[in-house]
Write an enzyme that holds these catalytic residues in place. Structure first.
Site, PDB file in Angstrom:
ATOM      1  CD  GLU A  21      -2.863  -1.150   2.326  1.00 32.05           C
ATOM      2  OE1 GLU A  21      -2.783  -0.192   3.193  1.00 32.05           O
ATOM      3  OE2 GLU A  21      -3.910  -1.933   2.312  1.00 32.05           O
TER       4      GLU A  21
ATOM      5  CD  GLU B  59      -3.173  -5.800   4.054  1.00 35.49           C
ATOM      6  OE1 GLU B  59      -4.059  -5.241   4.372  1.00 35.49           O
ATOM      7  OE2 GLU B  59      -1.888  -5.750   4.116  1.00 35.49           O
TER       8      GLU B  59
HETATM    9  C1  FCB Z   1      -4.109  -2.103   5.611  1.00 33.97           C
HETATM   10  C2  FCB Z   1      -3.026  -2.214   6.189  1.00 33.97           C
HETATM   11  C3  FCB Z   1      -2.831  -3.416   7.373  1.00 33.97           C
HETATM   12  C4  FCB Z   1      -3.868  -3.210   8.270  1.00 33.97           C
HETATM   13  C5  FCB Z   1      -5.175  -3.174   7.465  1.00 33.97           C
HETATM   14  C6  FCB Z   1      -6.462  -3.284   8.416  1.00 33.97           C
HETATM   15  O1  FCB Z   1      -4.268  -0.933   5.114  1.00 33.97           O
HETATM   16  O2  FCB Z   1      -2.078  -2.990   5.021  1.00 33.97           O
HETATM   17  O3  FCB Z   1      -1.403  -3.460   7.988  1.00 33.97           O
HETATM   18  O4  FCB Z   1      -3.642  -2.156   9.016  1.00 33.97           O
HETATM   19  O5  FCB Z   1      -5.239  -2.128   6.611  1.00 33.97           O
END
Ligand code: FCB
Length: 442
Positions: free
Chosen positions: A162, A349
Site C-alpha cells: 500500500e 488483504e
Molecule cells: C491495511 C494495512 C494493514 C492493516 C489493515 C487493516 O491498510 O495494510 O496493515 O492495518 O489495513
C-alpha cells in the site's frame, strides 16, 4: 462457493503489527517506535514493543495456520532487523526469518514475503526517508539481501504494501509515522516508493530468482450518490488520488496528468521525476496484489485542494467505520481488468474489525466477521468463475494486532489475542474459514 483446485487460501500479517521483540537481536529503531512515543499520535500511546510477541511465539502461530488449513502465509520483513545502520547488515535479524520460514515449510505452508510494510529504520528516515532519492538505494540494498538470504524459502515476493498509505497517511494526513502533513512532500514520497519498487524488481530479475514478484495496492473503488457535474469532478479526483496515481505508473508508465496538475497547487517542483524513471517503475511484474476492505462514497467540497471529501453513506459499517460493500469488490476487479492488466491477481488483504467479546467459556462468537468473510469470499469465488484470473485470497489478519494509529483498540484477527496474557483464541470466523477451505479442496 467454488474455487479452482490451485486457488491459494492464506492469512496475512505484518512485522511491526505482530512481532514485538523491539530491542532484540540487534533490531534498530523503527520510525513507528518513536511515533508511538509522541503524545496523541497513537491510541493510548500503545506501541509495538511486545505486540503479539510473534518473534518468540511464531511456532504457536504457524501451528494455528496449519490447523486452519491455509496454503500460504503473507508476512513482512522488518527492515530495522536487517540493516541496523547504513551498510551494517545484521545477520541475527535475518536468522529470525530463516527460523520462522523453516518452521513454515516444515508444515507445508508457502511463504509470501513483503519487503516494506511501513517499518522503516530511523537511520533511513534521518537520511531523508522516502523524500530522498538516496532511500531507493538503501531499499534496494536491503531487498537484495533478503532475496539472497531468503530466496530459497519464499514463494512470492511483494515489494511494497500500500504505497498509498506509506505516502499519504505518513506525509499528507499525518496519521502514520513520521506524521508529516504536506501534499507536495507526499507526492515526492510516492515517486520514490514507486521507483524503489521498480529498482527492486530489476535487481531481483538480475539475480535470476524464479518465484513471482509483485506489489500490493489498496485500490479502493469510489462512488457518488448524487450524479452532478461537481460530484463527478470529485469522483475523478478521488480516483486519481487513490487509484490511478499508483496503477498508471505500474501499467501505463506514466502518472495521471490531471492528478499532478491538481497537486501543483501544493508544490510545482516535479523535477525529482527523472527521465527514464517511469520505465523503471513499469518494469514488468508477475502478479498484482490487491488489498480490499471497502468502497468509498465521496462528494464535491470547495474546502480542500483535492475538491472531494467522504460523503455520508447508509451502508452498514465495521468498527473502523468502513462500508461493508462486497459487491463493489467485483466492480474493482473488473475495472482493473478493463483498464490495466491481465496479470494474475491475488487478494493480498481483506478483513474486518469488530468489537469482540470473550464468552465465559472462552469463545468468540464474531458473527459479523463471519458474515463479512463469507460474503467477500462468495464474491471472490464469482471472480474465479468469471475467469477474472484471481488466484488467491489472504485474510487480514491471522491475529488481532497493533492497528497503527488505533493501537490495540481495533481487532481484525481470525484469532483473538489477549494482550495481557498473549493467549491466542480462535474465533468463530477462524473455524468458518477452515470449513470453507476444507470444502473447496473436496
Ligand atoms: C491495511 C494495512 C494493514 C492493516 C489493515 C487493516 O491498510 O495494510 O496493515 O492495518 O489495513
Amino acid at each position: 462457493m467454488k474455487f479452482n483446485k490451485d486457488f491459494l487460501f492464506g492469512v496475512a500479517t505484518s512485522s511491526y503489527q505482530i512481532e514485538g521483540a523491539a530491542k532484540e537481536d540487534g533490531r534498530c529503531e523503527s520510525i513507528w517506535d518513536g511515533f508511538c512515543r509522541q503524545p496523541g499520535k497513537v491510541y493510548m500511546e500503545h506501541n509495538g514493543d511486545v505486540a503479539c510477541d510473534h518473534y518468540h511465539r511464531y511456532g504457536e502461530d504457524i501451528e494455528l495456520m496449519r490447523q486452519l488449513g491455509v496454503q500460504v502465509y503473507r508476512f513482512s520483513i522488518a527492515w530495522p532487523r536487517i540493516f541496523s545502520a547504513e551498510g551494517q547488515y545484521n545477520e541475527k535479524g535475518m536468522d529470525f526469518y530463516k527460523r520462522m520460514l523453516k518452521e513454515l515449510k516444515s508444515k507445508g505452508i508457502k511463504a509470501a514475503a513483503t519487503l516494506y510494510h511501513w517499518d522503516m529504520p530511523v537511520w533511513v528516515l534521518e537520511k531523508g526517508g522516502w523524500e530522498s532519492r538516496e532511500c531507493v538505494n538503501y531499499f534496494v540494498e536491503y531487498a537484495k539481501k533478503c532475496f539472497e538470504e531468503l530466496g530459497e524459502y519464499v514463494d512470492f515476493w511483494i515489494t511494497h504494501n500500500e504505497p498509498y498509505c506509506a505516502a499519504y497517511l505518513s506525509y499528507y494526513t499525518g496519521e502514520h509515522a513520521p506524521g508529516v502533513r504536506d501534499l507536495a512532500r507526499a507526492t515526492k514520497v510516492i515517486h520514490h516508493i514507486m521507483l524503489s519498487h521498480g529498482e527492486a524488481v530489476r535487481a531481483y530479475r538480475r539475480m535470476g530468482l524464479l518465484a513471482p514478484i509483485g506489489i500490493a495496492l489498496n485500490v479502493q473503488p469510489g462512488y457518488i450518490s448524487e450524479d452532478t457535474f461537481l460530484n463527478r469532478l470529485a469522483l475523478n479526483n478521488y480516483d486519481g488520488y487513490t487509484n490511478r496515481m499508483f496503477l498508471d505508473p505500474l501499467f501505463k508508465r506514466s502518472y495521471p496528468a490531471d492528478v499532478l496538475n491538481l497537486y501543483a497547487g501544493a508544490g510545482r517542483d516535479l523535477t525529482y521525476i527523472k527521465e527514464g524513471d517511469l520505465d523503471i517503475i513499469g518494469e514488468p511484474i508477475d502478479f498484482l496484489g490487491i488489498n480490499f476492505y471497502s468502497r468509498h462514497l465521496v462528494e464535491y467540497t470547495p474546502d480542500n485542494e483535492l475538491l472531494f471529501k467522504s460523503a455520508r453513506s447508509d451502508y452498514p459499517k465495521t468498527a473502523m467505520g468502513w462500508d461493508v460493500s462486497p459487491e463493489e469488490f467485483m466492480d474493482l476487479i473488473e475495472r482493473i481488468r478493463k483498464d490495466y492488466t491481465d496479470l494474475p491477481i491475488y487478494i493480498t488483504e481483506n478483513g474486518s474489525a469488530w468489537e469482540d467479546t470473550v464468552t465465559p467459556d472462552g469463545k468468540i462468537h464474531d458473527e459479523k466477521r463471519v458474515d463479512y468473510l463469507v460474503r467477500h469470499l462468495e464474491v471472490v469465488s464469482r471472480m474465479v468463475e468469471k475467469g477474472l484470473n484471481v488466484k488467491g485470497y489472504f485474510a487480514w489478519s491471522l491475529l488481532d494486532n497493533f492497528e497503527w494509529a488505533f493501537g490495540y483498540s481495533r481487532r481484525f484477527g481470525l484469532v483473538y489475542v489477549d494482550f495481557d496474557t498473549l493467549e491466542r483464541i480462535p474465533k468463530d470466523s477462524y473455524w468458518k474459514y477452515k470449513e470453507i477451505i476444507e470444502e473447496s479442496r473436496k
